[in-house]
Write a protein that holds these residues in place. Sequence first.
Motif, PDB file in Angstrom:
ATOM      1  N   SER A   1       0.852  -1.186   0.000  1.00  0.00           N
ATOM      2  CA  SER A   1       0.000   0.000   0.000  1.00  0.00           C
ATOM      3  C   SER A   1       0.886   1.234   0.000  1.00  0.00           C
ATOM      4  N   PHE A   2       0.312   2.369  -0.397  1.00  0.00           N
ATOM      5  CA  PHE A   2       1.087   3.602  -0.411  1.00  0.00           C
ATOM      6  C   PHE A   2       0.205   4.766   0.008  1.00  0.00           C
ATOM      7  N   ILE A   3       0.762   5.643   0.835  1.00  0.00           N
ATOM      8  CA  ILE A   3       0.065   6.866   1.240  1.00  0.00           C
ATOM      9  C   ILE A   3       0.878   8.048   0.746  1.00  0.00           C
ATOM     10  N   LEU A   4       0.336   8.791  -0.195  1.00  0.00           N
ATOM     11  CA  LEU A   4       0.974   9.998  -0.721  1.00  0.00           C
ATOM     12  C   LEU A   4       0.393  11.192   0.026  1.00  0.00           C
ATOM     13  N   GLU A   5       1.074  11.573   1.106  1.00  0.00           N
ATOM     14  CA  GLU A   5       0.512  12.621   1.947  1.00  0.00           C
ATOM     15  C   GLU A   5       1.574  13.124   2.917  1.00  0.00           C
ATOM     16  N   ASP A   6       1.400  14.339   3.379  1.00  0.00           N
ATOM     17  CA  ASP A   6       2.218  14.891   4.450  1.00  0.00           C
ATOM     18  C   ASP A   6       1.988  14.047   5.695  1.00  0.00           C
ATOM     19  N   ILE A   7       3.073  13.574   6.306  1.00  0.00           N
ATOM     20  CA  ILE A   7       2.965  12.689   7.464  1.00  0.00           C
ATOM     21  C   ILE A   7       2.123  13.320   8.578  1.00  0.00           C
ATOM     22  N   ARG A   8       2.125  14.641   8.640  1.00  0.00           N
ATOM     23  CA  ARG A   8       1.358  15.330   9.689  1.00  0.00           C
ATOM     24  C   ARG A   8      -0.142  15.172   9.515  1.00  0.00           C
ATOM     25  N   ASN A   9      -0.538  14.761   8.312  1.00  0.00           N
ATOM     26  CA  ASN A   9      -1.966  14.573   8.037  1.00  0.00           C
ATOM     27  C   ASN A   9      -2.374  13.105   7.991  1.00  0.00           C
ATOM     28  N   VAL A  10      -1.430  12.208   8.208  1.00  0.00           N
ATOM     29  CA  VAL A  10      -1.717  10.775   8.160  1.00  0.00           C
ATOM     30  C   VAL A  10      -2.176  10.305   9.541  1.00  0.00           C
ATOM     31  N   THR A  11      -3.286   9.626   9.598  1.00  0.00           N
ATOM     32  CA  THR A  11      -3.820   9.180  10.887  1.00  0.00           C
ATOM     33  C   THR A  11      -3.319   7.783  11.248  1.00  0.00           C
ATOM     34  N   ILE A  12      -3.293   7.513  12.527  1.00  0.00           N
ATOM     35  CA  ILE A  12      -2.934   6.178  13.012  1.00  0.00           C
ATOM     36  C   ILE A  12      -3.907   5.143  12.458  1.00  0.00           C
ATOM     37  N   GLU A  13      -5.190   5.506  12.430  1.00  0.00           N
ATOM     38  CA  GLU A  13      -6.222   4.579  11.965  1.00  0.00           C
ATOM     39  C   GLU A  13      -5.988   4.161  10.523  1.00  0.00           C
ATOM     40  N   LYS A  14      -5.591   5.113   9.689  1.00  0.00           N
ATOM     41  CA  LYS A  14      -5.362   4.787   8.281  1.00  0.00           C
ATOM     42  C   LYS A  14      -4.217   3.795   8.135  1.00  0.00           C
ATOM     43  N   VAL A  15      -3.128   4.036   8.854  1.00  0.00           N
ATOM     44  CA  VAL A  15      -1.989   3.120   8.792  1.00  0.00           C
ATOM     45  C   VAL A  15      -2.364   1.764   9.370  1.00  0.00           C
ATOM     46  N   ALA A  16      -3.025   1.750  10.522  1.00  0.00           N
ATOM     47  CA  ALA A  16      -3.395   0.493  11.173  1.00  0.00           C
ATOM     48  C   ALA A  16      -4.303  -0.344  10.286  1.00  0.00           C
ATOM     49  N   ASN A  17      -5.237   0.306   9.600  1.00  0.00           N
ATOM     50  CA  ASN A  17      -6.162  -0.429   8.729  1.00  0.00           C
ATOM     51  C   ASN A  17      -5.441  -1.051   7.538  1.00  0.00           C
ATOM     52  N   LEU A  18      -4.402  -0.380   7.037  1.00  0.00           N
ATOM     53  CA  LEU A  18      -3.684  -0.882   5.861  1.00  0.00           C
ATOM     54  C   LEU A  18      -2.755  -2.041   6.186  1.00  0.00           C
ATOM     55  N   ILE A  19      -2.356  -2.170   7.440  1.00  0.00           N
ATOM     56  CA  ILE A  19      -1.408  -3.239   7.784  1.00  0.00           C
ATOM     57  C   ILE A  19      -2.026  -4.309   8.666  1.00  0.00           C
ATOM     58  N   ALA A  20      -3.259  -4.125   9.124  1.00  0.00           N
ATOM     59  CA  ALA A  20      -3.839  -5.016  10.134  1.00  0.00           C
ATOM     60  C   ALA A  20      -3.825  -6.472   9.711  1.00  0.00           C
ATOM     61  N   PHE A  21      -4.155  -6.724   8.460  1.00  0.00           N
ATOM     62  CA  PHE A  21      -4.272  -8.112   8.009  1.00  0.00           C
ATOM     63  C   PHE A  21      -2.917  -8.752   7.700  1.00  0.00           C
ATOM     64  N   LYS A  22      -1.837  -7.967   7.832  1.00  0.00           N
ATOM     65  CA  LYS A  22      -0.522  -8.487   7.459  1.00  0.00           C
ATOM     66  C   LYS A  22       0.431  -8.628   8.648  1.00  0.00           C
ATOM     67  N   SER A  23       0.046  -8.163   9.830  1.00  0.00           N
ATOM     68  CA  SER A  23       1.042  -7.921  10.873  1.00  0.00           C
ATOM     69  C   SER A  23       1.140  -8.989  11.956  1.00  0.00           C
ATOM     70  N   GLU A  24       0.689 -10.199  11.674  1.00  0.00           N
ATOM     71  CA  GLU A  24       0.662 -11.227  12.719  1.00  0.00           C
ATOM     72  C   GLU A  24       2.060 -11.672  13.148  1.00  0.00           C
ATOM     73  N   ASP A  25       3.036 -11.615  12.275  1.00  0.00           N
ATOM     74  CA  ASP A  25       4.369 -12.142  12.588  1.00  0.00           C
ATOM     75  C   ASP A  25       5.343 -11.080  13.064  1.00  0.00           C
ATOM     76  N   GLY A  26       4.859  -9.892  13.377  1.00  0.00           N
ATOM     77  CA  GLY A  26       5.764  -8.855  13.867  1.00  0.00           C
ATOM     78  C   GLY A  26       5.892  -7.722  12.872  1.00  0.00           C
ATOM     79  N   LEU A  27       6.310  -6.573  13.390  1.00  0.00           N
ATOM     80  CA  LEU A  27       6.322  -5.348  12.602  1.00  0.00           C
ATOM     81  C   LEU A  27       7.627  -4.592  12.792  1.00  0.00           C
ATOM     82  N   LEU A  28       8.183  -4.111  11.688  1.00  0.00           N
ATOM     83  CA  LEU A  28       9.324  -3.197  11.703  1.00  0.00           C
ATOM     84  C   LEU A  28       8.852  -1.843  11.194  1.00  0.00           C
ATOM     85  N   LEU A  29       9.166  -0.806  11.923  1.00  0.00           N
ATOM     86  CA  LEU A  29       8.884   0.559  11.481  1.00  0.00           C
ATOM     87  C   LEU A  29      10.208   1.185  11.074  1.00  0.00           C
TER      88      LEU A  29
END
Length: 353
Positions: free
Chosen positions: A46-74
């Motif tokens: 997935s890709f978010i083309l936006e100023d990070i200051r306008n990106v919500t936690i919910e938007k990021v969480a929804n895009l990765i929720a189904f993929k994150s069972e084995d751990g997450l690197l930020l």
Amino acid sequence: MIAIDFFCGCGGASEGLRQAGFDIALGIDIDSQASETYKANFPEASFILEDIRNVTIEKVANLIAFKSEDGLLLSACAPCQPFSQQNKFKSDEDERISLLDEIHRFVSALLPEYIMLENVPGIQKIDENKESPFTRFTTLLDNLNYKYDHFIANAEDYGVPQRRKRFVLLASLHGDINRPEKTHGIEGSPVKTVRDFIQNYPKLQSGGIAENDKLHRAAVLNNLNLERIKHTPEGGDRRDWPDRLVNECHKNYTGHTDTYGRMFWDRPAPTLTTKCNSYSNGRFGHPDITQNRAITIREASRLQTFPTDYKFKGAFNAMAKQIGNAVPCELARQFGLHFIEHHDELKESDTNG
């Protein structure tokens, strides 16, 4: 594990992490041309083309929720210009200084197992006498019980054919983590060189373009610069020219000798910048004295250890900017492997325990 790449640019960190074995779930950046490059190379992400200051936690969480069972690197490489020693016009008023602070809310909400922060040396020193973006970030990590190590990484120590020093922070939510051992510049494993990565590309002259790769195209040099580069030996620079070719401002000035220089074949390249395809903006002249030109976009990308078939989008100067700003892929790969090894050791310890 999966990875989110904040301030991802054209995808240098993501490519290295993918090669290490991560699934790339999401890239976030505000640069529209870099976003096209990223999406062309990571169609599964997935890709978010936006100023990070306008990106919500919910938007990021929804895009990765189904993929994150084995751990997450930020992963995050906030714009480095406010902290760079090369930026003579940096100011406390630069809004980009606060962009690292935007990562706090994502770390606090998502609690990724691992964090990789990459920037220029200097981010940890800015405003040493008062609270700074870096100290605020490490305070957050301390409060959330992360363990971390930060250090200056020499890219050539990790298989990148380039003298490039970067500030790196590696953090783990599950136990101590230290910097990885050097992989190159040690006995039995010499540093990689310019020759190792670009010697087999078709020969070109100023303005030339390869038939089978439109990114292997040399910028056009004017007659004066053509004469200058013809007087420049491998590894040479303006100090090798006859006096008539030297700019007046350089005749009594001994600094910045890399400008108008040629690379050495059998050494790492100098640090690639956002103008790495320009002969007059650094030691970006091709090392082969029969090729009177600057390195091409493709050659620059290889010196940043991008794959030979990596796609770049946008105008040529925009591509050069993307490449110069990128995290070298091999550097990110080595750090990614280090995270995976750490993760596997924890799993084995839990199993045995």
